[in-house]
Design a protein around this motif. Structure first.
Motif, PDB file in Angstrom:
ATOM      1  N   GLU A 133       0.830  -1.200   0.000  1.00  0.00           N
ATOM      2  CA  GLU A 133       0.000   0.000   0.000  1.00  0.00           C
ATOM      3  C   GLU A 133       0.865   1.250   0.000  1.00  0.00           C
ATOM      4  O   GLU A 133       0.570   2.224  -0.704  1.00  0.00           O
ATOM      5  CB  GLU A 133      -0.938  -0.011   1.211  1.00  0.00           C
ATOM      6  CG  GLU A 133      -1.868   1.198   1.292  1.00  0.00           C
ATOM      7  CD  GLU A 133      -2.715   1.395   0.037  1.00  0.00           C
ATOM      8  OE1 GLU A 133      -3.003   2.559  -0.299  1.00  0.00           O
ATOM      9  OE2 GLU A 133      -3.057   0.395  -0.624  1.00  0.00           O
ATOM     10  N   ARG A 134       1.949   1.215   0.749  1.00  0.00           N
ATOM     11  CA  ARG A 134       2.822   2.392   0.770  1.00  0.00           C
ATOM     12  C   ARG A 134       3.542   2.551  -0.568  1.00  0.00           C
ATOM     13  O   ARG A 134       3.676   3.677  -1.070  1.00  0.00           O
ATOM     14  CB  ARG A 134       3.838   2.274   1.903  1.00  0.00           C
ATOM     15  CG  ARG A 134       4.656   3.541   2.061  1.00  0.00           C
ATOM     16  CD  ARG A 134       5.527   3.525   3.283  1.00  0.00           C
ATOM     17  NE  ARG A 134       6.359   4.709   3.358  1.00  0.00           N
ATOM     18  CZ  ARG A 134       7.403   4.827   4.159  1.00  0.00           C
ATOM     19  NH1 ARG A 134       7.738   3.829   4.984  1.00  0.00           N
ATOM     20  NH2 ARG A 134       8.125   5.938   4.163  1.00  0.00           N
ATOM     21  N   LEU A 135       4.013   1.439  -1.148  1.00  0.00           N
ATOM     22  CA  LEU A 135       4.688   1.532  -2.441  1.00  0.00           C
ATOM     23  C   LEU A 135       3.738   1.993  -3.535  1.00  0.00           C
ATOM     24  O   LEU A 135       4.170   2.585  -4.530  1.00  0.00           O
ATOM     25  CB  LEU A 135       5.314   0.187  -2.807  1.00  0.00           C
ATOM     26  CG  LEU A 135       6.560  -0.206  -2.009  1.00  0.00           C
ATOM     27  CD1 LEU A 135       6.993  -1.619  -2.355  1.00  0.00           C
ATOM     28  CD2 LEU A 135       7.708   0.777  -2.245  1.00  0.00           C
ATOM     29  N   ARG A 136       2.471   1.722  -3.382  1.00  0.00           N
ATOM     30  CA  ARG A 136       1.497   2.246  -4.338  1.00  0.00           C
ATOM     31  C   ARG A 136       1.450   3.768  -4.274  1.00  0.00           C
ATOM     32  O   ARG A 136       1.293   4.441  -5.296  1.00  0.00           O
ATOM     33  CB  ARG A 136       0.111   1.665  -4.060  1.00  0.00           C
ATOM     34  CG  ARG A 136      -0.942   2.046  -5.095  1.00  0.00           C
ATOM     35  CD  ARG A 136      -2.302   1.491  -4.728  1.00  0.00           C
ATOM     36  NE  ARG A 136      -2.813   2.110  -3.514  1.00  0.00           N
ATOM     37  CZ  ARG A 136      -3.396   3.322  -3.482  1.00  0.00           C
ATOM     38  NH1 ARG A 136      -3.547   4.021  -4.594  1.00  0.00           N
ATOM     39  NH2 ARG A 136      -3.836   3.815  -2.345  1.00  0.00           N
ATOM     40  N   ARG A 137       1.630   4.319  -3.051  1.00  0.00           N
ATOM     41  CA  ARG A 137       1.553   5.777  -2.870  1.00  0.00           C
ATOM     42  C   ARG A 137       2.886   6.472  -3.118  1.00  0.00           C
ATOM     43  O   ARG A 137       2.919   7.605  -3.617  1.00  0.00           O
ATOM     44  CB  ARG A 137       1.091   6.102  -1.449  1.00  0.00           C
ATOM     45  CG  ARG A 137      -0.287   5.570  -1.081  1.00  0.00           C
ATOM     46  CD  ARG A 137      -0.762   6.208   0.227  1.00  0.00           C
ATOM     47  NE  ARG A 137       0.257   6.189   1.263  1.00  0.00           N
ATOM     48  CZ  ARG A 137       0.413   5.209   2.166  1.00  0.00           C
ATOM     49  NH1 ARG A 137      -0.386   4.148   2.127  1.00  0.00           N
ATOM     50  NH2 ARG A 137       1.367   5.279   3.079  1.00  0.00           N
TER      51      ARG A 137
END
Length: 373
Positions: A133-137
């Motif tokens: 989820e963080r790498l998506r952002r």
């Protein structure tokens, strides 16, 4: 410049998703742009559905290739290259992740000359989880496992010179998990040879043919693709490699191609006789002898480049290289001369080392005699 990122994929849905997340954070100059072309080599794990969820943009193309007995990474890459609309092709594998500057670093090198193959670093990440989820952002190093193993090709360069273009085996060190070349050159030589089946050497063969076509080679330690897992060579992969080596040797009928068998001394999972870096050292020495560049006594002109002398060194580099064998020690933090040195053709030797330690510097100067000023 428009960049086409070509990615072959086979049952790598979760890994490919991470790569696409990180590619989305790429930062390029305003005049540059990029597209992504995924060639799905018959996946059955829902890769197509995953890509469809991320699509909806003109810059993402998905190709599905039915799986056959002739399926291969070479065929998948060729299919992606055929769809590329950019002038520069950057090749990456589905099991890597990249930082925001990855594409910009490839582009930066290609602006130095048009007939160039750029090889980027590919370190291996260790065990651990990704914060998807963080790498998506955003791209963040603490959202993924730490680097566990560096790129062994950097050890080969440290041994002989950071100037990839002067390595006799530069073509052998092209790993298509992180490499770039202008699409015109790929199409001129016919792309990958689809007769390479199974694992290994389809990218080596491409590198050899690009070298034979006259292209220069450069290594960028800043264009990094992080391998999501370290995979050892198993018996089946090794058998594929041996078979492909026999094909490549018969195809080219060249001694430098045949002596790639040296690499097999390190790759056999039943018990490699030497390490991979040592195998490459032996291969390079043998290839230089075949190329008429045996280790003979030379005297080098030394250039030590500091942060405040970069511009002067740049201005003097071509003139000095035209008349002397050069040994360059680059003390700048950003390896300012790495690209220009590798992109420069000189009649003699051109050795380059970036910020060697005091011990290593003494070894370099002991190995390569320097002319008195």
């Amino acid at each position: 410049m428009k960049v086409s990122v070509v990615i072959p994929a086979f049952n790598a849905r979760s890994k490919l998703r991470l790569l696409l997340y990180t590619l989305a954070h790429s930062v390029l100059d305003p005049e540059d742009s990029f597209e992504v072309v995924v060639a799905d080599d018959g996946s059955t794990d829902g890769t197509g559905e995953m890509v469809a969820e991320l699509s909806g943009h003109d810059d993402l193309t998905y190709l599905y290739l039915p799986r056959t007995e002739r399926s291969s990474r070479a065929a998948a890459r060729n299919a992606a290259i055929a769809k590329a609309t950019g002038e520069l092709v950057v090749m990456v594998d589905a099991d890597t992740v990249v930082g925001p500057a990855f594409l910009a670093e490839h582009v930066r090198y290609h602006r130095l000359r048009n007939d160039l193959v750029v090889i980027g670093a590919r370190p291996d990440l260790g065990d651990g989880d990704f914060d998807e989820e963080r790498l998506r952002r955003e791209f963040a190093f603490d959202a993924m496992p730490a680097v566990a193993w560096g790129d062994p090709r950097e050890k080969v360069l440290a041994e002989f010179s950071g100037n990839m273009n002067r390595l006799a085996i530069c073509w052998h060190l092209l790993f298509s998990c992180n490499a770039s070349v202008r699409v015109e050159h790929l199409r001129r030589i016919g792309g990958f040879d689809e007769a390479f089946l199974g694992w290994g050497l389809e990218d080596t063969d491409l590198g050899y043919r690009l070298r034979q076509a006259g292209l220069a080679f450069a290594f960028s330690a800043s264009a990094v693709a992080y391998h999501q897992r370290r995979r050892g060579i198993d018996a089946g992969m090794y058998d594929d490699w041996v078979r492909n080596l026999a094909y490549m040797t018969a195809k080219h009928q060249a001694p430098e191609v045949a002596i790639q068998s040296i690499a097999g001394l390190a790759m056999n999972p039943a018990g490699g006789r030497i390490g991979w870096v040592e195998a490459m050292r032996c291969f390079e020495v043998a290839a230089r002898a075949l190329d008429g560049r045996p280790p003979v006594s030379r005297t080098y002109r030394l250039m030590v480049v500091e942060e405040d002398t970069v511009e002067t060194a740049m201005a003097e580099l071509a003139a000095r290289g035209a008349t002397s064998d050069l040994l360059i020690i680059d003390e700048t933090r950003g390896a300012e001369l790495s690209g220009p040195v590798q992109c420069m053709d000189t009649p003699g030797e051109l050795l380059y080392f970036h910020r060697p330690s005091a011990t290593r510097r003494a070894e370099i100067l002991g190995r390569y005699p320097v002319a008195a000023r």
